[in-house]
Design an enzyme around this catalytic site. Structure first.
Site, PDB file in Angstrom:
ATOM      1  N   LYS A  60       1.512  -5.813  -0.171  1.00 15.32           N
ATOM      2  CA  LYS A  60       1.551  -5.177   1.145  1.00 15.32           C
ATOM      3  C   LYS A  60       1.050  -3.734   1.112  1.00 15.32           C
ATOM      4  O   LYS A  60       0.324  -3.297   2.000  1.00 15.32           O
ATOM      5  CB  LYS A  60       2.989  -5.199   1.696  1.00 15.32           C
ATOM      6  CG  LYS A  60       3.437  -6.556   2.164  1.00 15.32           C
ATOM      7  CD  LYS A  60       4.672  -6.473   3.057  1.00 15.32           C
ATOM      8  CE  LYS A  60       5.921  -6.119   2.302  1.00 15.32           C
ATOM      9  NZ  LYS A  60       7.142  -6.203   3.154  1.00 15.32           N
ATOM     10  N   VAL A  61       1.424  -2.978   0.089  1.00 12.98           N
ATOM     11  CA  VAL A  61       1.034  -1.570  -0.007  1.00 12.98           C
ATOM     12  C   VAL A  61      -0.210  -1.392  -0.876  1.00 12.98           C
ATOM     13  O   VAL A  61      -1.131  -0.663  -0.529  1.00 12.98           O
ATOM     14  CB  VAL A  61       2.188  -0.718  -0.563  1.00 12.98           C
ATOM     15  CG1 VAL A  61       1.754   0.733  -0.749  1.00 12.98           C
ATOM     16  CG2 VAL A  61       3.395  -0.785   0.368  1.00 12.98           C
ATOM     17  N   GLY A  62      -0.224  -2.064  -2.018  1.00 11.64           N
ATOM     18  CA  GLY A  62      -1.292  -1.856  -2.989  1.00 11.64           C
ATOM     19  C   GLY A  62      -2.689  -2.107  -2.454  1.00 11.64           C
ATOM     20  O   GLY A  62      -3.621  -1.341  -2.736  1.00 11.64           O
ATOM     21  N   HIS A  63      -2.850  -3.152  -1.646  1.00 10.25           N
ATOM     22  CA  HIS A  63      -4.207  -3.434  -1.162  1.00 10.25           C
ATOM     23  C   HIS A  63      -4.664  -2.380  -0.156  1.00 10.25           C
ATOM     24  O   HIS A  63      -5.853  -2.076  -0.064  1.00 10.25           O
ATOM     25  CB  HIS A  63      -4.288  -4.849  -0.563  1.00 10.25           C
ATOM     26  CG  HIS A  63      -3.914  -4.962   0.885  1.00 10.25           C
ATOM     27  ND1 HIS A  63      -2.607  -5.117   1.308  1.00 10.25           N
ATOM     28  CD2 HIS A  63      -4.675  -4.951   2.012  1.00 10.25           C
ATOM     29  CE1 HIS A  63      -2.577  -5.207   2.627  1.00 10.25           C
ATOM     30  NE2 HIS A  63      -3.817  -5.099   3.087  1.00 10.25           N
TER      31      HIS A  63
ATOM     32  N   GLY B  78      -0.410  -4.218  -8.777  1.00 11.03           N
ATOM     33  CA  GLY B  78       0.211  -4.799  -7.595  1.00 11.03           C
ATOM     34  C   GLY B  78      -0.593  -4.477  -6.356  1.00 11.03           C
ATOM     35  O   GLY B  78      -0.643  -3.327  -5.920  1.00 11.03           O
TER      36      GLY B  78
ATOM     37  N   LYS C 206      20.529   0.957   1.096  1.00 12.12           N
ATOM     38  CA  LYS C 206      19.642  -0.157   0.782  1.00 12.12           C
ATOM     39  C   LYS C 206      20.461  -1.431   0.820  1.00 12.12           C
ATOM     40  O   LYS C 206      21.703  -1.413   0.689  1.00 12.12           O
ATOM     41  CB  LYS C 206      19.037   0.016  -0.615  1.00 12.12           C
ATOM     42  CG  LYS C 206      17.730  -0.723  -0.817  1.00 12.12           C
ATOM     43  CD  LYS C 206      16.556   0.003  -0.180  1.00 12.12           C
ATOM     44  CE  LYS C 206      15.249  -0.659  -0.537  1.00 12.12           C
ATOM     45  NZ  LYS C 206      14.090   0.088   0.001  1.00 12.12           N
TER      46      LYS C 206
END
Length: 358
Positions: free
Chosen positions: A185-188, A182, A82
């Site tokens: 980008k992912v949550g929606h 949240g 990372k």
């Protein structure tokens, strides 16, 4: 200063930590390679305004370890790594800074492949790639897979289906109330899968625009004022999809949900939280298992991207999560412990093959 040579959780430190600075562009970055037992390290670049260098170092060490375990359980031939870039991307992100960062990635000569994470996008990876061959998660226009949040959300949904089957006997969220913390980008995208499956959804986000985007498409979705209100709401599932450490000593006792399954990395604030959840009969789907759809997508891109192939592999997150729940029940341990054991077993079994000289 964190203990670089000993992981905060497992007692084994990273293989390599690289501190990167370019004064002219303002770049301050840290690259951490936790393990290359399964192959070149793979993990995204987080661009975030950390309060201190110690905070950034702690985050990158935890995230790189999580990537090693995530890639192992996703069946990838990649180790874990990372990177973090220190600073507010809305203020300091420039072409020069990203290209300077790309030079440092290139200097590792393939030990680390980078991709997107919080604060970075596929367009940024296109810029980094002008200085490095070891970049994935690029835009469609540059031969990449595009937005990795698509399969990240899909994978989380597969893990949530497995959790629902374990708790309620059927792999569906229909009629269940899911709280999503949240909706970026992912949550929606996770909300989309949940609504298609017939779940009731309640959301929160620090960004009003993110909430408004979801409400514009799904006016029936409820909104609460922040994480504290969400975890105390009447929920069947709590889905943390923001930053890490969402499950701590204050949050766990307040949870009403029977299942925790979300996209955020490093959801457990410290060792022992997994036992607190188990003691409260809350089923925790380990974050690095269910959110691996994104890394599956960007890993597939390295060899020439095929969306259907990557999606089929992300579908396997459902079976992997079921396997972890079964092992946890068999061995009488929390799912997080069972997941660690499976990942460590694969890293040991496959990593040992490097000892066979070719």
């Amino acid at each position: 200063m964190p203990n670089v040579f000993g992981s905060p959780h497992k007692g084994t430190g990273p293989e390599q930590v690289v501190f990167c600075q370019d004064e002219a562009s303002g770049l301050r970055a840290i690259i951490a390679i936790h393990s290359t037992a399964l192959g070149p390290a793979l993990g995204g670049t987080r661009f975030y305004p950390y309060g201190s260098e110690d905070e950034a170092l702690t985050d990158v060490l935890n995230l790189s370890r999580g990537m090693a375990y995530k890639n192992a359980l996703a069946g990838l031939d990649h180790g874990g790594g990372k990177a973090v870039i220190i600073g507010d991307p809305a203020v300091v992100k420039t072409e020069a800074l990203l290209r300077a960062y790309g030079r440092f990635v290139q200097s590792l000569n393939g030990r680390y492949y980078t991709a997107c994470d919080v604060g970075t996008y596929s367009e940024d990876m296109d810029v980094v790639a002008r200085e490095s061959r070891f970049v994935t998660g690029r835009t469609l226009a540059h031969g990449g897979a595009g937005d990795s949040s698509i399969l990240t959300a899909f994978g989380v949904f597969q893990g949530m289906r497995a959790a629902a089957e374990s708790v309620w006997g059927a792999p569906t969220l229909r009629g269940r109330r899911v709280g999503v913390e949240g909706v970026g980008k992912v949550g929606h995208r996770l909300v989309e899968h949940l609504r298609e499956d017939g779940a009731d959804v309640v959301i929160c986000d620090v960004s009003e625009s993110a909430v408004e985007r979801v409400r514009a498409r799904h006016p029936e979705v409820d909104v609460v004022d922040g994480k504290n209100a969400l975890v105390r709401a009447d929920l069947d599932v709590y889905a943390p999809c923001a930053l890490g450490a969402s499950l701590d000593d204050d949050t766990v006792p307040a949870l009403t949900a029977r299942i925790v399954c979300g996209a955020a990395n490093n959801q457990l604030a410290h060792t022992g939280i997994e036992k607190q959840l188990a003691d409260r009969d809350v089923l925790y789907a380990p974050d690095y298992v269910v959110n691996s759809g994104g890394v599956i997508q960007v890993a597939d891109e390295i060899g020439g991207f095929d969306f259907d192939r990557a999606r089929a592999r992300a579908t396997e997150i459902y079976e992997t999560t079921r396997r972890i729940f079964a092992l946890a029940a068999e061995e009488g341990v929390p799912p997080a412990v069972a997941a660690d054991r499976l990942a460590e077993r694969r890293m040991s079994d496959i990593g040992r093959l490097r000892g066979i000289l070719l």
